[in-house]
Design a protein around this motif. Structure first.
Motif, mmCIF file in Angstrom:
data_model
loop_
_atom_site.group_PDB
_atom_site.id
_atom_site.type_symbol
_atom_site.label_atom_id
_atom_site.label_comp_id
_atom_site.label_asym_id
_atom_site.label_seq_id
_atom_site.Cartn_x
_atom_site.Cartn_y
_atom_site.Cartn_z
ATOM 1 N N SER A 2 0.831 -1.204 0.000
ATOM 2 C CA SER A 2 0.000 0.000 0.000
ATOM 3 C C SER A 2 0.864 1.253 0.000
ATOM 4 N N PRO A 3 0.392 2.307 -0.664
ATOM 5 C CA PRO A 3 1.168 3.546 -0.697
ATOM 6 C C PRO A 3 1.141 4.255 0.652
ATOM 7 N N ASN A 4 2.107 5.152 0.869
ATOM 8 C CA ASN A 4 2.128 5.948 2.085
ATOM 9 C C ASN A 4 1.018 6.995 2.087
ATOM 10 N N PHE A 5 0.774 7.581 0.919
ATOM 11 C CA PHE A 5 -0.255 8.608 0.782
ATOM 12 C C PHE A 5 -0.991 8.417 -0.533
ATOM 13 N N VAL A 6 -2.304 8.691 -0.498
ATOM 14 C CA VAL A 6 -3.112 8.714 -1.709
ATOM 15 C C VAL A 6 -3.852 10.040 -1.720
ATOM 16 N N THR A 7 -3.730 10.769 -2.838
ATOM 17 C CA THR A 7 -4.397 12.059 -2.977
ATOM 18 C C THR A 7 -5.226 12.053 -4.249
ATOM 19 N N ARG A 8 -6.498 12.380 -4.123
ATOM 20 C CA ARG A 8 -7.333 12.550 -5.316
ATOM 21 C C ARG A 8 -6.968 13.890 -5.929
ATOM 22 N N THR A 9 -6.601 13.867 -7.194
ATOM 23 C CA THR A 9 -6.128 15.085 -7.853
ATOM 24 C C THR A 9 -7.158 15.677 -8.808
ATOM 25 N N GLY A 10 -8.325 15.095 -8.867
ATOM 26 C CA GLY A 10 -9.380 15.617 -9.732
ATOM 27 C C GLY A 10 -9.922 14.553 -10.666
ATOM 28 N N HIS A 11 -10.353 15.003 -11.833
ATOM 29 C CA HIS A 11 -10.918 14.117 -12.850
ATOM 30 C C HIS A 11 -10.270 14.428 -14.193
ATOM 31 N N ASN A 12 -10.176 13.409 -15.053
ATOM 32 C CA ASN A 12 -9.670 13.664 -16.401
ATOM 33 C C ASN A 12 -10.812 14.181 -17.278
ATOM 34 N N GLU A 13 -10.522 14.379 -18.555
ATOM 35 C CA GLU A 13 -11.527 14.947 -19.460
ATOM 36 C C GLU A 13 -12.751 14.047 -19.652
ATOM 37 N N LEU A 14 -12.631 12.773 -19.306
ATOM 38 C CA LEU A 14 -13.768 11.847 -19.409
ATOM 39 C C LEU A 14 -14.511 11.692 -18.089
ATOM 40 N N GLY A 15 -14.067 12.417 -17.061
ATOM 41 C CA GLY A 15 -14.722 12.353 -15.758
ATOM 42 C C GLY A 15 -14.212 11.237 -14.856
ATOM 43 N N VAL A 16 -13.120 10.576 -15.246
ATOM 44 C CA VAL A 16 -12.550 9.488 -14.450
ATOM 45 C C VAL A 16 -11.721 10.089 -13.309
ATOM 46 N N VAL A 17 -11.866 9.538 -12.106
ATOM 47 C CA VAL A 17 -11.132 10.029 -10.939
ATOM 48 C C VAL A 17 -9.640 9.792 -11.117
ATOM 49 N N CYS A 18 -8.849 10.822 -10.837
ATOM 50 C CA CYS A 18 -7.386 10.733 -10.914
ATOM 51 C C CYS A 18 -6.801 10.765 -9.503
ATOM 52 N N GLU A 19 -5.762 9.953 -9.274
ATOM 53 C CA GLU A 19 -5.127 9.877 -7.962
ATOM 54 C C GLU A 19 -3.614 9.903 -8.100
ATOM 55 N N GLU A 20 -2.976 10.445 -7.080
ATOM 56 C CA GLU A 20 -1.524 10.385 -6.945
ATOM 57 C C GLU A 20 -1.229 9.484 -5.746
#
Length: 111
Positions: A57-75
């Motif tokens: 598992s990652p140390n941190f997960v951050t939702r960074t928004g959505h792409n142009e198709l509305g898919v959730v983006c994460e770092e």
């Protein structure tokens, strides 16, 4: 000493040196034999589940928004701290940033 014997001995030494010293779980002997040190087993297009299977598992997960198709983006951030490790073993010495769109890895960087 055979190559397999050397890798086994090296992996035991590596495990003893780094165990308990990092936020990323150190590789076990089987992982080292399958993915030699210094190689990066994470590739674009992998799913989140596959990344977790390889690195945990990652140390941190951050939702960074959505792409142009509305898919959730994460770092996802993986921090590594192995100051006593004698070799540069890829992700073991660096903080890695993985970027997902939905369930798919689309980009990565390291510092």
């Amino acid at each position: 000493m055979t190559k397999k014997g050397f890798l086994t001995a090296f992996s035991i030494m590596l495990t003893l040196i780094v165990s308990g010293c990092a936020e990323i779980e150190p590789p076990n002997p089987v992982n080292i034999l399958q993915n030699p040190l210094g190689t990066d087993p994470i590739t674009m297009g992998m799913t989140k589940e596959k990344v977790i299977k390889i690195w945990g598992s990652p140390n941190f997960v951050t939702r960074t928004g959505h792409n142009e198709l509305g898919v959730v983006c994460e770092e996802w951030v993986y921090r590594a701290h192995y100051p006593l490790l004698p070799v540069n073993a890829g992700y073991l010495h660096k903080t890695k940033y993985l970027y997902f769109e939905g369930n798919v890895l689309v980009r990565q960087k390291e510092e």
